[in-house]
Design an enzyme around this catalytic site. Structure first.
Site, PDB file in Angstrom:
ATOM      1  N   GLU A   1      50.988 -40.456 -50.954  1.00  0.00           N
ATOM      2  CA  GLU A   1      51.873 -41.094 -49.696  1.00  0.00           C
ATOM      3  C   GLU A   1      53.152 -40.439 -49.977  1.00  0.00           C
ATOM      4  OE1 GLU A   1      52.773 -45.390 -50.627  1.00  0.00           O
ATOM      5  OE2 GLU A   1      54.784 -45.443 -49.684  1.00  0.00           O
TER       6      GLU A   1
ATOM      7  N   ARG B   1      61.888 -40.401 -46.951  1.00  0.00           N
ATOM      8  CA  ARG B   1      63.371 -40.474 -47.515  1.00  0.00           C
ATOM      9  C   ARG B   1      64.424 -39.539 -47.792  1.00  0.00           C
ATOM     10  NH1 ARG B   1      61.802 -44.209 -52.698  1.00  0.00           N
ATOM     11  NH2 ARG B   1      60.223 -45.433 -51.782  1.00  0.00           N
TER      12      ARG B   1
ATOM     13  N   LYS C   1      50.981 -54.335 -48.786  1.00  0.00           N
ATOM     14  CA  LYS C   1      51.713 -53.768 -50.010  1.00  0.00           C
ATOM     15  C   LYS C   1      52.378 -54.999 -50.370  1.00  0.00           C
ATOM     16  CE  LYS C   1      55.873 -50.863 -50.913  1.00  0.00           C
ATOM     17  NZ  LYS C   1      56.215 -49.611 -50.885  1.00  0.00           N
TER      18      LYS C   1
HETATM   19  C1  3PG Z   1      58.248 -47.811 -52.973  1.00  0.00           C
HETATM   20  O1  3PG Z   1      58.749 -47.197 -52.070  1.00  0.00           O
HETATM   21  O2  3PG Z   1      57.054 -48.106 -52.746  1.00  0.00           O
HETATM   22  C2  3PG Z   1      59.121 -48.005 -54.174  1.00  0.00           C
HETATM   23  O3  3PG Z   1      60.056 -47.351 -54.192  1.00  0.00           O
HETATM   24  C3  3PG Z   1      58.329 -47.691 -55.482  1.00  0.00           C
HETATM   25  O4  3PG Z   1      58.736 -48.421 -56.249  1.00  0.00           O
HETATM   26  P1  3PG Z   1      58.753 -47.746 -57.885  1.00  0.00           P
HETATM   27  O5  3PG Z   1      59.921 -46.546 -57.735  1.00  0.00           O
HETATM   28  O6  3PG Z   1      59.419 -48.665 -58.841  1.00  0.00           O
HETATM   29  O7  3PG Z   1      57.452 -47.112 -58.268  1.00  0.00           O
END
Ligand code: 3PG
Length: 212
Positions: A41, A45, A129
């Site tokens: 994925e 960002r 999700k």
């Molecule tokens: C996402 O975009 O799914 C989250 O930022 C993931 O969360 P994590 O950084 O705690 O794994």
């Protein structure tokens, strides 16, 4: 959704790839694939995120590459044009779901409540999700949601680590767990790509133990 489901039944872990340039995104992806994780994925960002997505999708034919942090229809269209084969959102946006469905691309919108899960289900979504998993009630909340939405699968993300991965994967409705713990920013910045391969392998070993 079939190819995605099939891969995640075998390797139920989805690493996030965040990079400021396509070469770095490709190196992160190579390290993850070497460790056995092939569902990738790329999160939207950074300013270069779409270019990262395009290159990762084109240069890693063995991987199934999707886009994460897709916030609106415009980003969804751009991600699909760049080669995303699945779309992940932190929340539930009907335009994103509709755009992905029209394009025949799997979409996993974020949900954290029963109302959101029900809305996603009734928009024709099969896998959501669960975000942010650790803050939204963890495995206990997941079990409660799964008990009423028996036709939904879940991808908990947010606060997942090697310490709690098995607790989430023990919930049968969980298709896979996602997270950034596999691609630490410090390892990327310092070029320690072997560490990322090691984290991928560790996650797969934990998943195999959790799923028997
Ligand atoms: C996402 O975009 O799914 C989250 O930022 C993931 O969360 P994590 O950084 O705690 O794994």
């Amino acid at each position: 959704m079939n190819d995605l489901h099939q891969r995640l039944e075998r390797t139920p872990v989805v690493p996030l790839v965040q990079a400021s340039d396509a070469d770095t995104a490709n190196r992160i992806t190579g390290a993850l694939v070497k460790g056995g994780l092939t569902v990738i994925e790329v999160v939207l960002r950074t300013p270069a995120a779409l270019e990262c997505l395009e290159r990762v999708a084109a240069d890693n034919p063995g991987a199934l590459v999707g886009a994460g942090t897709v916030l609106d229809q415009q980003q969804c269209r751009a991600a699909i044009a760049a080669g995303a084969r699945f779309i992940v959102s932190p929340g539930l946006d009907e335009g994103v779901v509709a755009t992905a469905h029209e394009a025949g691309v799997a979409v996993l919108p974020g949900i954290a409540t029963a109302t959101e899960a029900q809305r996603a289900r009734n928009l024709g979504v099969s896998t959501v999700k669960f975000f942010p998993a650790s803050r939204a009630g963890g495995p206990g909340m997941l079990k409660a949601l799964a008990s009423v939405f028996s036709d939904l699968r879940f991808m908990p993300t947010g606060g997942i680590s090697p310490d709690n991965l098995a607790d989430y994967l023990a919930v049968p409705a969980v298709l896979a767990c996602g997270g950034s713990w596999l691609t630490p920013a410090s390892a990327v910045a310092e070029g320690r790509f072997d560490e990322i391969t090691g984290l991928a392998t560790e996650a797969l070993n934990l998943a195999a133990a959790a799923r028997g």
